[in-house]
Write an enzyme that holds these catalytic residues in place. Structure first.
Site, short mmCIF file in Angstrom:
data_model
loop_
_atom_site.label_atom_id
_atom_site.label_comp_id
_atom_site.label_asym_id
_atom_site.label_seq_id
_atom_site.Cartn_x
_atom_site.Cartn_y
_atom_site.Cartn_z
N ASP A 88 -6.24 0.94 28.96
CA ASP A 88 -7.14 0.05 28.92
C ASP A 88 -6.61 -1.37 28.07
O ASP A 88 -6.43 -1.22 26.95
CB ASP A 88 -8.56 0.59 28.17
CG ASP A 88 -9.65 -0.02 28.91
OD1 ASP A 88 -9.76 -1.07 29.67
OD2 ASP A 88 -10.75 0.80 28.54
N HIS B 92 -11.96 -0.44 41.79
CA HIS B 92 -12.30 -1.52 40.36
C HIS B 92 -11.62 -2.68 40.52
O HIS B 92 -11.81 -3.70 40.38
CB HIS B 92 -12.52 -0.56 39.34
CG HIS B 92 -12.93 -1.39 38.16
ND1 HIS B 92 -14.30 -1.77 38.06
CD2 HIS B 92 -12.35 -1.95 36.96
CE1 HIS B 92 -14.39 -2.47 36.68
NE2 HIS B 92 -13.31 -2.73 36.04
#
Length: 434
Positions: free
Chosen positions: A228, A321
């Site tokens: 992330d 995504h």
């Protein structure tokens, strides 16, 4: 409020059908990475490392993400501009002292024998402490007389399809983002700021987050196990284009500031953990193992949306995504949170939860008759200079396609204007409030 301000705010206050999954979705695989443009010096894991409080921009935005964070939202007790000024001046002095390891300033009128210093953090280094302040849309309504100074896009966020927002975790007059590499330093900073609040402000909500620091220096991971922080801007030029307000359409006091979007996103980890790894990768569009985009080799390879696998299918499938939000720049600075297993009141799925961190039961993250559940996920924080072209654009792209939507739930939401940095002996937002 000026005509330009009204037009900008109205442009942002739009409602779009099916806007869902914004927080984690706009985070992509990039919630809290290290960005260039405000490089720290020396060992960033050292407890003695100092982050300068003063400068053209507030610290804690492009500062390399620390290990712990707390977000505090407060409301001013009365719509009094002087009260807001006094709070921000006192908080600026506290933040400056704690970030540099100096003694805490005492509140005027403190009786003899009393002190703002509780010794809770005595002996602890500042641990790269940063304290960042933002102002909510409510500061610029008629109550404070600041409507003519409203940032162009600052207004209530529109409602998004799929939101399950708890009003107790939304909005606020002033936001404080506290980050450091020591959780006790973060807690002590909150305690010192809280001590200046009586008579001036009351707490609206708090959220606590953490961020792992891999031993090999690689990108931190979110609660779904994916890296992330991959897609953040990584150069000063990219940060300047993405983050800092420079437009002549913005008020003078806001030049060099930024917009901050906060979303609390519950991630359905129990459901996610039951998915096979290849399916997880297809949902995200990256490999969980090393963060590489599907069809790529390493984490920072360019995302190739046209790459096909051996069967002729797109390597990054429709609805993945990464495919949905590719090319929408923002500086994501999110933190994981895990409030554990929490218990809702008796009375079934419609009952109000006992804890402010509890959500309504959902399959399969509930047990014992539907009253226990997991509350873990992402405190999504994104900085930007063009919210309609960045945050809302991402929302629109995610309206119908993002395969993450069934696996996440938005429960908190807020939007703030982050003033530029300050010079020594000058409080935050001095140009707005003087």
């Amino acid at each position: 409020m000026s005509a330009a301000g009204r037009a900008g705010a109205d442009a942002f206050r739009i409602t779009r059908r099916g806007l869902f999954g914004a927080g984690l979705a706009t985070a992509g695989a990039a919630a809290a990475g290290v960005v260039a443009g405000r490089a720290t010096t020396g060992d960033t894991t050292s407890g003695s490392q100092l982050e300068p409080f003063h400068g053209p921009h507030q610290s804690g935005i492009v500062t390399s993400a620390q290990s712990h964070a707390m977000f505090l939202s407060v409301d001013i007790v009365r719509p009094d501009r002087e009260m807001l000024r006094e709070l921000l001046a006192g908080w600026t002095a506290i933040a400056t002292a704690l970030a540099t390891g100096a003694p805490l300033p005492e509140r005027p009128g403190t009786p003899p024998g009393f002190s703002a210093d509780t010794d809770f953090a005595t002996g602890l280094a500042p641990a790269r402490l940063t304290v960042t302040f933002g102002l909510g849309p409510s500061v610029f309504d008629e109550r404070f007389g600041l409507g003519a100074q409203r940032p162009r896009y600052l207004g209530p966020l529109p409602g998004f399809a799929g939101d399950r927002l708890n009003p107790a975790w939304c909005d606020g007059d002033v936001l404080v983002q506290i980050c450091a590499d020591d959780a006790q330093v973060v807690s002590n900073t909150f305690r010192a700021l809280r001590a200046r609040m009586p008579g001036l402000a009351r707490m609206r909500w708090t959220q606590h987050g953490f961020l792992g620091r891999p031993a090999d220096g690689s990108t931190p991971r979110n609660m779904f196990g994916h890296r992330d922080g991959t897609a953040n801007p990584h150069t000063e030029a990219e940060v300047d284009r993405t983050v800092w307000v420079r437009s002549a359409d913005e008020p003078a006091w806001f030049q060099g500031g930024s917009y901050l979007v906060f979303r609390k996103i519950r991630m359905k980890t129990a459901e996610w953990d039951l998915l096979p790894l290849p399916e997880q990768d297809r949902i995200i569009g990256r490999r969980r193992s090393d963060g590489a985009p599907l069809g790529g080799t390493t984490e920072f390879d360019p995302v190739d949306l046209e790459h096909r696998d051996k069967d002729g299918e797109f390597s990054i499938p429709a609805g993945a995504h990464v495919r949905v939000v590719h090319g929408i720049p923002m500086l994501r600075r999110g933190y994981n949170y895990d409030y554990g297993t929490l218990i809702a009141n008796a009375g079934g799925p419609g009952a109000e939860p006992q804890s402010p961190h509890t959500h309504l039961p959902g399959t399969p993250e509930h047990t014992h008759g539907g009253h226990n559940q997991l509350d873990a996920g992402l405190l999504f924080v994104a900085y930007m200079n063009d919210p309609p072209g960045q945050f809302l654009r991402a929302q629109s792209a995610l309206a119908d396609d993002d395969r993450l939507n069934p696996l996440i739930e938005h429960t908190g939401s807020a939007f703030f204007a982050v003033p530029p940095g300050t010079a020594p002996d000058e409080p935050i937002a001095a140009a707005l409030l003087r």
